[in-house]
Scaffold this motif. Sequence first.
Motif, mmCIF file in Angstrom:
data_model
loop_
_atom_site.group_PDB
_atom_site.id
_atom_site.type_symbol
_atom_site.label_atom_id
_atom_site.label_comp_id
_atom_site.label_asym_id
_atom_site.label_seq_id
_atom_site.Cartn_x
_atom_site.Cartn_y
_atom_site.Cartn_z
ATOM 1 N N GLY A 146 15.313 18.183 -6.379
ATOM 2 C CA GLY A 146 15.605 19.163 -7.425
ATOM 3 C C GLY A 146 15.809 18.519 -8.780
ATOM 4 N N MET A 147 16.568 17.429 -8.816
ATOM 5 C CA MET A 147 16.815 16.722 -10.068
ATOM 6 C C MET A 147 15.521 16.166 -10.641
ATOM 7 N N LEU A 148 14.719 15.503 -9.804
ATOM 8 C CA LEU A 148 13.472 14.906 -10.292
ATOM 9 C C LEU A 148 12.472 15.966 -10.739
ATOM 10 N N ALA A 149 12.392 17.069 -10.027
ATOM 11 C CA ALA A 149 11.463 18.139 -10.416
ATOM 12 C C ALA A 149 11.782 18.616 -11.833
ATOM 13 N N GLY A 150 13.060 18.728 -12.162
ATOM 14 C CA GLY A 150 13.452 19.104 -13.516
ATOM 15 C C GLY A 150 13.209 17.992 -14.516
ATOM 16 N N TYR A 151 13.592 16.775 -14.155
ATOM 17 C CA TYR A 151 13.434 15.616 -15.041
ATOM 18 C C TYR A 151 11.964 15.408 -15.400
ATOM 19 N N TRP A 152 11.082 15.515 -14.435
ATOM 20 C CA TRP A 152 9.668 15.272 -14.687
ATOM 21 C C TRP A 152 9.060 16.305 -15.629
ATOM 22 N N GLN A 153 9.705 17.440 -15.792
ATOM 23 C CA GLN A 153 9.207 18.445 -16.741
ATOM 24 C C GLN A 153 9.567 18.095 -18.177
ATOM 25 N N SER A 154 10.438 17.099 -18.373
ATOM 26 C CA SER A 154 10.901 16.763 -19.715
ATOM 27 C C SER A 154 9.941 15.848 -20.480
ATOM 28 N N PHE A 155 8.852 15.435 -19.848
ATOM 29 C CA PHE A 155 7.817 14.647 -20.527
ATOM 30 C C PHE A 155 6.458 15.038 -19.943
ATOM 31 N N ARG A 156 5.401 14.790 -20.703
ATOM 32 C CA ARG A 156 4.052 15.200 -20.284
ATOM 33 C C ARG A 156 3.518 14.329 -19.152
ATOM 34 N N SER A 157 3.681 13.004 -19.280
ATOM 35 C CA SER A 157 3.145 12.124 -18.236
ATOM 36 C C SER A 157 3.898 10.801 -18.221
ATOM 37 N N ILE A 158 3.726 10.107 -17.103
ATOM 38 C CA ILE A 158 4.254 8.749 -16.949
ATOM 39 C C ILE A 158 3.213 7.939 -16.188
ATOM 40 N N ARG B 248 0.838 -1.210 0.000
ATOM 41 C CA ARG B 248 0.000 0.000 0.000
ATOM 42 C C ARG B 248 0.870 1.256 0.000
ATOM 43 N N SER B 249 1.905 1.258 0.824
ATOM 44 C CA SER B 249 2.810 2.404 0.874
ATOM 45 C C SER B 249 3.507 2.601 -0.466
ATOM 46 N N TYR B 250 3.941 1.509 -1.080
ATOM 47 C CA TYR B 250 4.626 1.602 -2.374
ATOM 48 C C TYR B 250 3.684 2.132 -3.458
ATOM 49 N N LEU B 251 2.429 1.713 -3.413
ATOM 50 C CA LEU B 251 1.459 2.241 -4.380
ATOM 51 C C LEU B 251 1.278 3.745 -4.206
ATOM 52 N N GLN B 252 1.247 4.231 -2.969
ATOM 53 C CA GLN B 252 1.139 5.676 -2.723
ATOM 54 C C GLN B 252 2.373 6.397 -3.264
ATOM 55 N N TYR B 253 3.527 5.826 -3.070
ATOM 56 C CA TYR B 253 4.793 6.359 -3.587
ATOM 57 C C TYR B 253 4.722 6.465 -5.121
ATOM 58 N N LEU B 254 4.284 5.381 -5.758
ATOM 59 C CA LEU B 254 4.194 5.380 -7.223
ATOM 60 C C LEU B 254 3.098 6.323 -7.731
ATOM 61 N N GLU B 255 2.013 6.450 -6.979
ATOM 62 C CA GLU B 255 0.960 7.402 -7.356
ATOM 63 C C GLU B 255 1.495 8.828 -7.361
ATOM 64 N N ALA B 256 2.290 9.175 -6.365
ATOM 65 C CA ALA B 256 2.898 10.511 -6.322
ATOM 66 C C ALA B 256 3.832 10.696 -7.513
ATOM 67 N N LEU B 257 4.587 9.657 -7.842
ATOM 68 C CA LEU B 257 5.492 9.715 -8.991
ATOM 69 C C LEU B 257 4.692 9.888 -10.286
ATOM 70 N N ASP B 258 3.661 9.063 -10.485
ATOM 71 C CA ASP B 258 2.850 9.157 -11.708
ATOM 72 C C ASP B 258 2.149 10.509 -11.826
ATOM 73 N N ALA B 259 1.796 11.104 -10.698
ATOM 74 C CA ALA B 259 1.154 12.430 -10.705
ATOM 75 C C ALA B 259 2.189 13.542 -10.879
ATOM 76 N N LYS B 260 3.469 13.161 -10.845
ATOM 77 C CA LYS B 260 4.565 14.129 -10.883
ATOM 78 C C LYS B 260 4.400 15.176 -9.776
ATOM 79 N N ASP B 261 3.948 14.705 -8.616
ATOM 80 C CA ASP B 261 3.738 15.557 -7.447
ATOM 81 C C ASP B 261 4.991 15.483 -6.579
ATOM 82 N N ILE B 262 5.932 16.362 -6.816
ATOM 83 C CA ILE B 262 7.236 16.297 -6.160
ATOM 84 C C ILE B 262 7.124 16.468 -4.648
ATOM 85 N N ASP B 263 6.188 17.276 -4.173
ATOM 86 C CA ASP B 263 6.028 17.461 -2.730
ATOM 87 C C ASP B 263 5.551 16.179 -2.061
ATOM 88 N N ALA B 264 4.560 15.510 -2.660
ATOM 89 C CA ALA B 264 4.071 14.248 -2.110
ATOM 90 C C ALA B 264 5.158 13.178 -2.194
#
Length: 133
Positions: free
Chosen positions: A60-72, A17-33
């Motif tokens: 910082g690196m991920l916030a920039g990287y996630w801007q390089s594509f529309r979605s994941i 469950r925790s890992y799914l929440q982690y991946l949901e934040a990643l898929d949403a590109k929600d860097i704060d979450a």
Amino acid sequence: MITSNLRINQLSDDAYRSYLQYLEALDAKDIDAYATFLADDVSIQFGNAPAVEGKEAVVGMLAGYWQSFRSIEHDLTNIYGTDRAYVLEALNHYERHDGRKVTVRAVAFTDRGEDGLVTSIRVFGDTSPVFEE
């Protein structure tokens, strides 16, 4: 996130469950979450690139990287390991800024500390089609 293709999951229910929440934040590109899952001394490494060390640098690196594509969107196929050290095998479905869709086969090795926060991430997959002209 797609979980219907998950064949093997060796995590406990709580860790999954925790890992799914982690991946949901990643898929949403929600860097704060996403940052809430990371230890202060986290490191992340993509392939043979040098590791990025420390929560502030990783965020910082991920916030920039996630801007390089529309979605994941992660399409989970297997999760092997224990609640503290595991590897995800997945198909990562990217949408580029030009609308083109690209799927990357990837694995991500993740280590967590006793407090459950992520201390290390090592990602392996060929993302070059996501960025090619």
